[in-house]
Write a protein that holds these residues in place. Structure first.
Motif, PDB file in Angstrom:
ATOM      1  N   SER A 174       0.846  -1.188   0.000  1.00 59.00           N
ATOM      2  CA  SER A 174       0.000   0.000   0.000  1.00 59.00           C
ATOM      3  C   SER A 174       0.883   1.240   0.000  1.00 59.00           C
ATOM      4  N   SER A 175       0.404   2.294  -0.650  1.00 56.67           N
ATOM      5  CA  SER A 175       1.110   3.575  -0.632  1.00 56.67           C
ATOM      6  C   SER A 175       0.181   4.636  -0.078  1.00 56.67           C
ATOM      7  N   SER A 176       0.790   5.717   0.438  1.00 56.30           N
ATOM      8  CA  SER A 176      -0.014   6.673   1.188  1.00 56.30           C
ATOM      9  C   SER A 176       0.504   8.095   1.064  1.00 56.30           C
ATOM     10  N   ASN A 177      -0.345   9.020   1.484  1.00 56.88           N
ATOM     11  CA  ASN A 177       0.049  10.424   1.581  1.00 56.88           C
ATOM     12  C   ASN A 177       1.097  10.664   2.660  1.00 56.88           C
ATOM     13  N   ASP A 178       1.329   9.668   3.527  1.00 58.38           N
ATOM     14  CA  ASP A 178       2.311   9.839   4.588  1.00 58.38           C
ATOM     15  C   ASP A 178       3.743   9.609   4.109  1.00 58.38           C
ATOM     16  N   ALA A 179       3.926   9.512   2.778  1.00 56.31           N
ATOM     17  CA  ALA A 179       5.240   9.376   2.140  1.00 56.31           C
ATOM     18  C   ALA A 179       5.857   7.987   2.308  1.00 56.31           C
ATOM     19  N   THR A 180       5.074   7.006   2.728  1.00 57.76           N
ATOM     20  CA  THR A 180       5.597   5.653   2.895  1.00 57.76           C
ATOM     21  C   THR A 180       4.804   4.647   2.076  1.00 57.76           C
ATOM     22  N   LEU A 181       5.413   3.492   1.888  1.00 54.08           N
ATOM     23  CA  LEU A 181       4.723   2.305   1.414  1.00 54.08           C
ATOM     24  C   LEU A 181       4.807   1.273   2.536  1.00 54.08           C
ATOM     25  N   ARG A 182       3.820   0.443   2.637  1.00 50.50           N
ATOM     26  CA  ARG A 182       3.835  -0.603   3.660  1.00 50.50           C
ATOM     27  C   ARG A 182       3.561  -1.951   2.999  1.00 50.50           C
ATOM     28  N   VAL A 183       4.300  -2.943   3.479  1.00 52.75           N
ATOM     29  CA  VAL A 183       4.154  -4.302   2.963  1.00 52.75           C
ATOM     30  C   VAL A 183       3.473  -5.135   4.038  1.00 52.75           C
ATOM     31  N   LEU A 217       8.407   1.097   3.842  1.00 51.76           N
ATOM     32  CA  LEU A 217       9.365   1.572   2.843  1.00 51.76           C
ATOM     33  C   LEU A 217       9.416   3.097   2.900  1.00 51.76           C
ATOM     34  N   VAL A 218      10.548   3.614   3.350  1.00 54.71           N
ATOM     35  CA  VAL A 218      10.720   5.054   3.557  1.00 54.71           C
ATOM     36  C   VAL A 218      11.768   5.573   2.578  1.00 54.71           C
ATOM     37  N   GLY A 219      11.485   6.687   1.934  1.00 59.37           N
ATOM     38  CA  GLY A 219      12.429   7.267   0.989  1.00 59.37           C
ATOM     39  C   GLY A 219      11.823   8.397   0.173  1.00 59.37           C
ATOM     40  N   HIS A 220      10.552   8.289  -0.139  1.00 56.86           N
ATOM     41  CA  HIS A 220       9.879   9.364  -0.874  1.00 56.86           C
ATOM     42  C   HIS A 220       9.774  10.616   0.002  1.00 56.86           C
ATOM     43  N   HIS A 221       9.741  11.779  -0.667  1.00 53.85           N
ATOM     44  CA  HIS A 221       9.676  13.054   0.053  1.00 53.85           C
ATOM     45  C   HIS A 221       8.318  13.730  -0.156  1.00 53.85           C
ATOM     46  N   GLY A 222       7.289  12.953  -0.151  1.00 54.39           N
ATOM     47  CA  GLY A 222       5.941  13.474  -0.327  1.00 54.39           C
ATOM     48  C   GLY A 222       4.977  12.313  -0.527  1.00 54.39           C
ATOM     49  N   PRO A 223       3.705  12.618  -0.772  1.00 54.73           N
ATOM     50  CA  PRO A 223       2.715  11.569  -0.985  1.00 54.73           C
ATOM     51  C   PRO A 223       3.152  10.576  -2.068  1.00 54.73           C
ATOM     52  N   ASN A 232       9.772  -9.983  -7.462  1.00 56.44           N
ATOM     53  CA  ASN A 232      10.141  -9.587  -6.099  1.00 56.44           C
ATOM     54  C   ASN A 232      10.426  -8.098  -5.982  1.00 56.44           C
ATOM     55  N   TRP A 233       9.872  -7.319  -6.889  1.00 59.21           N
ATOM     56  CA  TRP A 233      10.094  -5.882  -6.882  1.00 59.21           C
ATOM     57  C   TRP A 233       8.798  -5.137  -6.586  1.00 59.21           C
ATOM     58  N   VAL A 234       9.001  -3.947  -6.015  1.00 63.75           N
ATOM     59  CA  VAL A 234       7.910  -2.986  -5.851  1.00 63.75           C
ATOM     60  C   VAL A 234       8.349  -1.699  -6.532  1.00 63.75           C
ATOM     61  N   LEU A 235       7.485  -1.123  -7.343  1.00 61.48           N
ATOM     62  CA  LEU A 235       7.765   0.158  -7.986  1.00 61.48           C
ATOM     63  C   LEU A 235       6.792   1.192  -7.432  1.00 61.48           C
ATOM     64  N   SER A 236       7.287   2.385  -7.200  1.00 65.78           N
ATOM     65  CA  SER A 236       6.435   3.429  -6.637  1.00 65.78           C
ATOM     66  C   SER A 236       6.767   4.778  -7.259  1.00 65.78           C
ATOM     67  N   ARG A 244      10.833   4.903  -7.637  1.00 61.98           N
ATOM     68  CA  ARG A 244      11.704   4.095  -6.785  1.00 61.98           C
ATOM     69  C   ARG A 244      11.408   2.612  -6.997  1.00 61.98           C
ATOM     70  N   VAL A 245      12.482   1.833  -7.013  1.00 62.74           N
ATOM     71  CA  VAL A 245      12.391   0.385  -7.134  1.00 62.74           C
ATOM     72  C   VAL A 245      12.850  -0.216  -5.810  1.00 62.74           C
ATOM     73  N   TRP A 246      12.014  -1.070  -5.241  1.00 66.33           N
ATOM     74  CA  TRP A 246      12.282  -1.649  -3.928  1.00 66.33           C
ATOM     75  C   TRP A 246      12.363  -3.166  -4.025  1.00 66.33           C
ATOM     76  N   GLY A 247      13.110  -3.762  -3.121  1.00 69.68           N
ATOM     77  CA  GLY A 247      13.119  -5.208  -2.979  1.00 69.68           C
ATOM     78  C   GLY A 247      11.997  -5.629  -2.056  1.00 69.68           C
ATOM     79  N   LEU A 248      11.116  -6.477  -2.539  1.00 76.32           N
ATOM     80  CA  LEU A 248       9.942  -6.846  -1.760  1.00 76.32           C
ATOM     81  C   LEU A 248      10.324  -7.702  -0.540  1.00 76.32           C
ATOM     82  N   ALA A 249      11.316  -8.555  -0.704  1.00 73.29           N
ATOM     83  CA  ALA A 249      11.680  -9.465   0.384  1.00 73.29           C
ATOM     84  C   ALA A 249      12.338  -8.729   1.544  1.00 73.29           C
ATOM     85  N   GLU A 250      13.256  -7.816   1.236  1.00 67.75           N
ATOM     86  CA  GLU A 250      14.007  -7.129   2.284  1.00 67.75           C
ATOM     87  C   GLU A 250      13.457  -5.743   2.613  1.00 67.75           C
ATOM     88  N   GLY A 251      12.643  -5.186   1.717  1.00 65.74           N
ATOM     89  CA  GLY A 251      12.099  -3.858   1.953  1.00 65.74           C
ATOM     90  C   GLY A 251      13.106  -2.747   1.763  1.00 65.74           C
TER      91      GLY A 251
END
Length: 260
Positions: A174-183, A217-223, A232-236, A244-251
């Motif tokens: 999930s992605s959010s206005n709080d600048a994070t993604l959560r797995v 997943l923390v790194g974005h500087h806004g929503p 095994n990837w997450v794109l946001s 941003r490209v993230w590793g799903l297993a390790e976050g």
């Protein structure tokens, strides 16, 4: 005989027949004007009804198709999730189609809906109330869906959702206005989900088994406006104009690509 009759009926300038024809023409003009006015009134009434419905229900902001076909879900400003049958015969009807089911529970604008990949029979919805709700069909069929879990953790609107069923695990991002993604990881493996069935309340059903927040997943500087998964990837993507490209297993963040 006929010639004489024709001469008697032929109108002459200023004669009585001229008045009759003029009156008939005037009446025809009046009828046409009245018909046009009625048509305009009907059109205006239809437009007013449409605007009234729009004001009551609000905007529809998200859509997802069921992988098995025949059903799609919408979410919107009215805080509900609606399920609709995608059937050629019903789509061809002129009458307004009513939703198969209306799922209530969110207290804010529904910003995201996403069906899980087959064979899981599961729908996720994210809202301005900062929660994610999981829905599954009951034994009664497609018209009876129930909420099986509520996931809490985001501090802002939930903007987008994406499922993943790789590596023997069933996960939701999930992605959010709080600048994070959560797995969120389900305690049921994807191998067991094949035989889970569709019933709400079964322990082995993905919709009712336990969900755990495994990564933030923390790194974005806004929503964070959207996310998707692949292998095994997450794109946001977000308001900071970054992909941003993230590793799903390790976050962990693997790559940052600035938008031109």
């Amino acid at each position: 005989m006929h010639a004489a009759t024709t001469r008697r009926l032929r109108p002459t300038a200023g004669g009585p027949h001229t008045s009759v024809l003029a009156e008939e023409a005037t009446q025809a003009t009046v009828r046409a004007a009245a018909k046009k006015e009625a048509s305009c009134v009907d059109a205006a009434a239809a437009q007013w009804r449409s605007q009234l419905v729009a004001r009551r229900a609000g905007a529809v902001s998200c859509l997802s198709l069921w992988p098995e076909g025949g059903l799609y879900a919408t979410g919107g400003r009215d805080r509900t999730v609606c399920l609709w049958e995608l059937h050629p015969v019903k789509l061809a009807r002129k009458a307004d189609q009513q939703p198969t089911a209306v799922l209530s529970g969110h207290t804010g604008w529904v910003r995201a809906v996403q069906f899980a990949p087959s064979p899981a029979r599961l729908l996720a919805s994210g809202s301005g109330d900062r929660t994610i709700r999981l829905w599954a069909p009951a034994e009664g069929g497609a018209k009876q869906w129930g909420c099986t879990a509520v996931l809490r953790g985001h501090a802002g609107w939930v903007r987008s959702l994406a499922f993943s069923a790789t590596g023997g695990r069933f996960q939701l991002v999930s992605s959010s206005n709080d600048a994070t993604l959560r797995v969120w990881t389900n305690s049921t493996t994807t191998n067991n989900s094949t035989n889970s069935g569709a019933g709400v309340g079964r322990e082995q059903d993905i919709g009712t088994a336990g969900w755990t927040e495994t990564h933030v997943l923390v790194g974005h500087h806004g929503p964070v406006y959207s996310c998707c998964t692949r292998d095994n990837w997450v794109l946001s993507t977000g308001a900071d104009r970054q992909l941003r490209v993230w590793g799903l297993a390790e976050g962990n963040c693997l790559k940052v690509l600035p938008h031109p």
